[in-house]
Write a protein that holds these residues in place. Structure first.
Motif, PDB file in Angstrom:
ATOM      1  N   GLY A   1      68.636  14.158  44.461  1.00  0.00           N
ATOM      2  CA  GLY A   1      69.363  14.631  45.634  1.00  0.00           C
ATOM      3  C   GLY A   1      68.600  15.596  46.519  1.00  0.00           C
ATOM      4  O   GLY A   1      69.200  16.261  47.363  1.00  0.00           O
ATOM      5  N   TYR A   2      67.292  15.727  46.305  1.00  0.00           N
ATOM      6  CA  TYR A   2      66.446  16.565  47.185  1.00  0.00           C
ATOM      7  C   TYR A   2      66.919  18.011  47.183  1.00  0.00           C
ATOM      8  O   TYR A   2      66.932  18.691  48.218  1.00  0.00           O
ATOM      9  CB  TYR A   2      66.409  15.973  48.604  1.00  0.00           C
ATOM     10  CG  TYR A   2      66.110  14.493  48.590  1.00  0.00           C
ATOM     11  CD1 TYR A   2      64.805  14.029  48.364  1.00  0.00           C
ATOM     12  CD2 TYR A   2      67.127  13.553  48.727  1.00  0.00           C
ATOM     13  CE1 TYR A   2      64.525  12.677  48.289  1.00  0.00           C
ATOM     14  CE2 TYR A   2      66.857  12.187  48.650  1.00  0.00           C
ATOM     15  CZ  TYR A   2      65.551  11.750  48.426  1.00  0.00           C
ATOM     16  OH  TYR A   2      65.272  10.405  48.338  1.00  0.00           O
TER      17      TYR A   2
ATOM     18  N   ALA B   1      60.914   9.979  51.705  1.00  0.00           N
ATOM     19  CA  ALA B   1      61.216   9.819  50.288  1.00  0.00           C
ATOM     20  C   ALA B   1      62.444   8.917  50.086  1.00  0.00           C
ATOM     21  O   ALA B   1      62.475   8.096  49.161  1.00  0.00           O
ATOM     22  CB  ALA B   1      61.447  11.177  49.642  1.00  0.00           C
ATOM     23  N   ILE B   2      63.439   9.040  50.958  1.00  0.00           N
ATOM     24  CA  ILE B   2      64.626   8.185  50.866  1.00  0.00           C
ATOM     25  C   ILE B   2      64.244   6.730  51.038  1.00  0.00           C
ATOM     26  O   ILE B   2      64.691   5.842  50.286  1.00  0.00           O
ATOM     27  CB  ILE B   2      65.674   8.607  51.927  1.00  0.00           C
ATOM     28  CG1 ILE B   2      66.276   9.975  51.564  1.00  0.00           C
ATOM     29  CG2 ILE B   2      66.775   7.564  52.046  1.00  0.00           C
ATOM     30  CD1 ILE B   2      67.182  10.541  52.631  1.00  0.00           C
ATOM     31  N   GLU B   3      63.423   6.477  52.048  1.00  0.00           N
ATOM     32  CA  GLU B   3      63.009   5.096  52.313  1.00  0.00           C
ATOM     33  C   GLU B   3      62.189   4.523  51.159  1.00  0.00           C
ATOM     34  O   GLU B   3      62.243   3.324  50.861  1.00  0.00           O
ATOM     35  CB  GLU B   3      62.209   5.042  53.608  1.00  0.00           C
ATOM     36  CG  GLU B   3      63.070   5.349  54.848  1.00  0.00           C
ATOM     37  CD  GLU B   3      62.241   5.447  56.121  1.00  0.00           C
ATOM     38  OE1 GLU B   3      60.994   5.543  56.012  1.00  0.00           O
ATOM     39  OE2 GLU B   3      62.837   5.446  57.216  1.00  0.00           O
TER      40      GLU B   3
ATOM     41  N   GLN C   1      62.018  11.043  44.865  1.00  0.00           N
ATOM     42  CA  GLN C   1      62.354  12.438  45.106  1.00  0.00           C
ATOM     43  C   GLN C   1      61.123  13.147  45.668  1.00  0.00           C
ATOM     44  O   GLN C   1      59.995  12.633  45.572  1.00  0.00           O
ATOM     45  CB  GLN C   1      62.804  13.106  43.809  1.00  0.00           C
ATOM     46  CG  GLN C   1      64.065  12.484  43.207  1.00  0.00           C
ATOM     47  CD  GLN C   1      65.263  12.615  44.122  1.00  0.00           C
ATOM     48  OE1 GLN C   1      65.549  13.690  44.651  1.00  0.00           O
ATOM     49  NE2 GLN C   1      65.986  11.517  44.317  1.00  0.00           N
ATOM     50  N   LEU C   2      61.311  14.303  46.248  1.00  0.00           N
ATOM     51  CA  LEU C   2      60.184  15.018  46.864  1.00  0.00           C
ATOM     52  C   LEU C   2      59.086  15.332  45.850  1.00  0.00           C
ATOM     53  O   LEU C   2      57.895  15.169  46.142  1.00  0.00           O
ATOM     54  CB  LEU C   2      60.677  16.320  47.515  1.00  0.00           C
ATOM     55  CG  LEU C   2      61.555  16.154  48.761  1.00  0.00           C
ATOM     56  CD1 LEU C   2      62.127  17.493  49.185  1.00  0.00           C
ATOM     57  CD2 LEU C   2      60.746  15.534  49.901  1.00  0.00           C
TER      58      LEU C   2
ATOM     59  N   HIS D   1      54.374  22.879  40.949  1.00  0.00           N
ATOM     60  CA  HIS D   1      54.892  24.025  40.194  1.00  0.00           C
ATOM     61  C   HIS D   1      55.980  24.737  40.991  1.00  0.00           C
ATOM     62  O   HIS D   1      57.023  25.126  40.443  1.00  0.00           O
ATOM     63  CB  HIS D   1      53.757  25.001  39.876  1.00  0.00           C
ATOM     64  CG  HIS D   1      54.225  26.284  39.246  1.00  0.00           C
ATOM     65  ND1 HIS D   1      54.651  26.365  37.945  1.00  0.00           N
ATOM     66  CD2 HIS D   1      54.344  27.545  39.773  1.00  0.00           C
ATOM     67  CE1 HIS D   1      55.007  27.614  37.679  1.00  0.00           C
ATOM     68  NE2 HIS D   1      54.833  28.353  38.774  1.00  0.00           N
ATOM     69  N   GLU D   2      55.753  24.879  42.297  1.00  0.00           N
ATOM     70  CA  GLU D   2      56.692  25.599  43.153  1.00  0.00           C
ATOM     71  C   GLU D   2      58.020  24.860  43.307  1.00  0.00           C
ATOM     72  O   GLU D   2      59.059  25.488  43.557  1.00  0.00           O
ATOM     73  CB  GLU D   2      56.073  25.831  44.529  1.00  0.00           C
ATOM     74  CG  GLU D   2      54.851  26.732  44.530  1.00  0.00           C
ATOM     75  CD  GLU D   2      55.188  28.156  44.117  1.00  0.00           C
ATOM     76  OE1 GLU D   2      56.219  28.668  44.596  1.00  0.00           O
ATOM     77  OE2 GLU D   2      54.451  28.741  43.303  1.00  0.00           O
ATOM     78  N   LEU D   3      58.005  23.561  43.167  1.00  0.00           N
ATOM     79  CA  LEU D   3      59.224  22.771  43.339  1.00  0.00           C
ATOM     80  C   LEU D   3      59.998  22.567  42.042  1.00  0.00           C
ATOM     81  O   LEU D   3      61.073  21.971  42.052  1.00  0.00           O
ATOM     82  CB  LEU D   3      58.886  21.398  43.943  1.00  0.00           C
ATOM     83  CG  LEU D   3      58.344  21.401  45.374  1.00  0.00           C
ATOM     84  CD1 LEU D   3      58.120  19.978  45.848  1.00  0.00           C
ATOM     85  CD2 LEU D   3      59.284  22.137  46.318  1.00  0.00           C
TER      86      LEU D   3
END
Length: 441
Positions: free
Chosen positions: A362-363, A394-396, A400-401, A422-424
């Motif tokens: 779900g981003y 990413a949706i297309e 996921q990011l 790491h940050e995400l």
């Protein structure tokens, strides 16, 4: 029917009118308050030499006896009486003869019923407060028992990652405000109306401060017209009920959704669920649905009380007799819902595995990706635009990011470095800025 009036009338009220007018079936619930206030009143009458000391003592003794008798056998609260006041006075006349007829000296049912209701509302609000504090504790304990992250929502769309405990804490914060509203309502009502008489006081030199002290009020209510016609304290209490019910209803809505097969975040225990008479597989969150439904009723009771009072001239009017049925129903419904929600929360089963799955979909890390770009020197509005394009991409792609390759990510912005993954990560996100405060709830 036993009444406290009649001398001015040539004929008795019809049976139909007596049945229509009686409130004993409802206000007998105030028996403790009516006897307690009467004890204070006759004590004061004796001390002020309005009745003799011996008469005052006799009335006090018999009122205490009546209190203990009803306490031992509540079925004594029966008979053909107009209201609780006429019941108590009739019992005193029965026990004390002519002395019982002096109990109502320097008093009207108008100030009597108001003091009874104030005492009852004060007591019941304090009891409700304790139930709400127990519910808050149940929320806190459940939050400590569950170590899981979950999606939080705006517009019922996935928004950002939060701890499950933080969602419970959001509702605990609402309930804490409700506790303060209850405390404020108790403080506002804490004035003694007894002594106001029918509306304009009395020609007797009574001591209103003495009854104020005996009944535990903070002060004397100064204006007698206002004293007998004031029902703000009931409206304030109903507002407390309505706010509390609204907050519980919001929780119910959230967790009805979370318990659905589509979400599977939580499951109510069997103790607080029901089934279907036709569909064998069903397990319905009826405890929560009933809370949601009953919230509408309590809020409508507040509106009913406002409607009752909005057009009344000074001072007392019989319309106000309806306040007790309204208040008792609002109180009973709210207390029942608080107890039910405490049980629901205590026994709630949380699907931590399912929650763990959802935080990677779900981003939910899109905002944090934008913040990452800002820390790399890109203005937020540009970062917002860039991440929006990345989400669309990413949706297309059906990804996921955090599943995009490094090359794909850097094609949108050259400031992105290898630390991006790491940050995400959810655990990293919740260690940044003030987000780490959520972990302490």
């Amino acid at each position: 029917m036993g009444t406290l009036w009649g001398g001015r009338f040539q004929e008795a009220a019809s049976d139909l009118m007596q049945e229509f007018n009686e409130s004993f079936s409802i206000d007998k619930r105030l028996w403790q308050e009516d006897i307690t206030a009467s004890i204070a009143h006759v004590t004061m009458l004796g001390d002020c030499a309005i009745i003799t000391k011996e008469e005052s003592q006799l009335l006090q003794t018999e009122l205490h006896e009546l209190y203990h008798a009803i306490e031992a056998n509540p079925e004594l609260l029966s008979g053909n009486y107009e209201d609780i006041h006429s019941f108590v006075e009739a019992k005193m006349i029965e026990a004390c003869g002519d002395t019982g007829k002096k109990m109502h000296t320097a008093r009207s049912r108008n100030d009597q019923v108001t003091v009874d209701m104030k005492l009852y509302v004060k007591k019941s609000l304090n009891e409700l407060k304790e139930f709400v504090l127990q519910m808050i504790q149940a929320f806190e304990e459940k939050g400590k028992a569950v170590d899981a992250l979950m999606p939080a929502y705006t517009h019922l769309q996935r928004a950002q990652i939060v701890p499950f405990s933080y969602v419970l804490d959001a509702y605990a914060a609402m309930f804490e405000r409700d506790v303060k509203k209850i405390e404020d309502s108790v403080a506002l009502l804490d004035e003694n109306p007894l002594g106001a008489g029918a509306l304009a006081g009395t020609t007797y030199s009574i001591d209103r401060q003495q009854t104020t002290d005996l009944l535990g009020f903070a002060s004397v209510q100064r204006n007698t017209l206002d004293s007998v016609s004031n029902r703000d304290f009931i409206i304030d209490a109903l507002q407390c009920f309505s706010s509390l019910m609204m907050h519980m209803s919001r929780f119910a809505e959230d967790f009805i959704i979370y318990s659905s097969q589509e979400f599977q975040f939580v499951e109510l225990s069997d103790h607080f669920s029901t089934g279907s008479s036709m569909m064998p597989q069903k397990k319905n969150p009826d405890a929560l649905e009933l809370i949601r439904g009953k919230a509408a009723k309590v809020i409508s009771l507040l509106n009913a009380m406002y409607g009752t009072m909005k057009g009344l001239p000074l001072s007392y009017n019989k319309d106000m007799q309806e306040d007790k049925a309204i208040y008792f129903e609002g109180l009973d419904t709210t207390v029942a819902c608080v107890k039910i929600l405490t049980g629901v929360t205590t026994e709630l089963k949380v699907n931590e595995k399912r929650l763990q799955e959802t935080i990677h979909e779900g981003y939910l890390n899109a905002t944090e990706l934008a913040d990452y770009l800002v820390r790399k020197g890109i203005p937020f509005r540009e970062a917002h635009e860039i991440v929006g394009q990345m989400v669309l991409y990413a949706i297309e792609k059906g990804s996921q990011l955090h599943e995009l390759s490094f090359e794909e990510l850097t094609s949108f912005s050259s400031v992105i470095e290898e630390d991006i993954y790491h940050e995400l990560h959810p655990e990293t996100i919740l260690q940044q800025g003030i987000k780490k405060d959520m972990l302490n709830k």
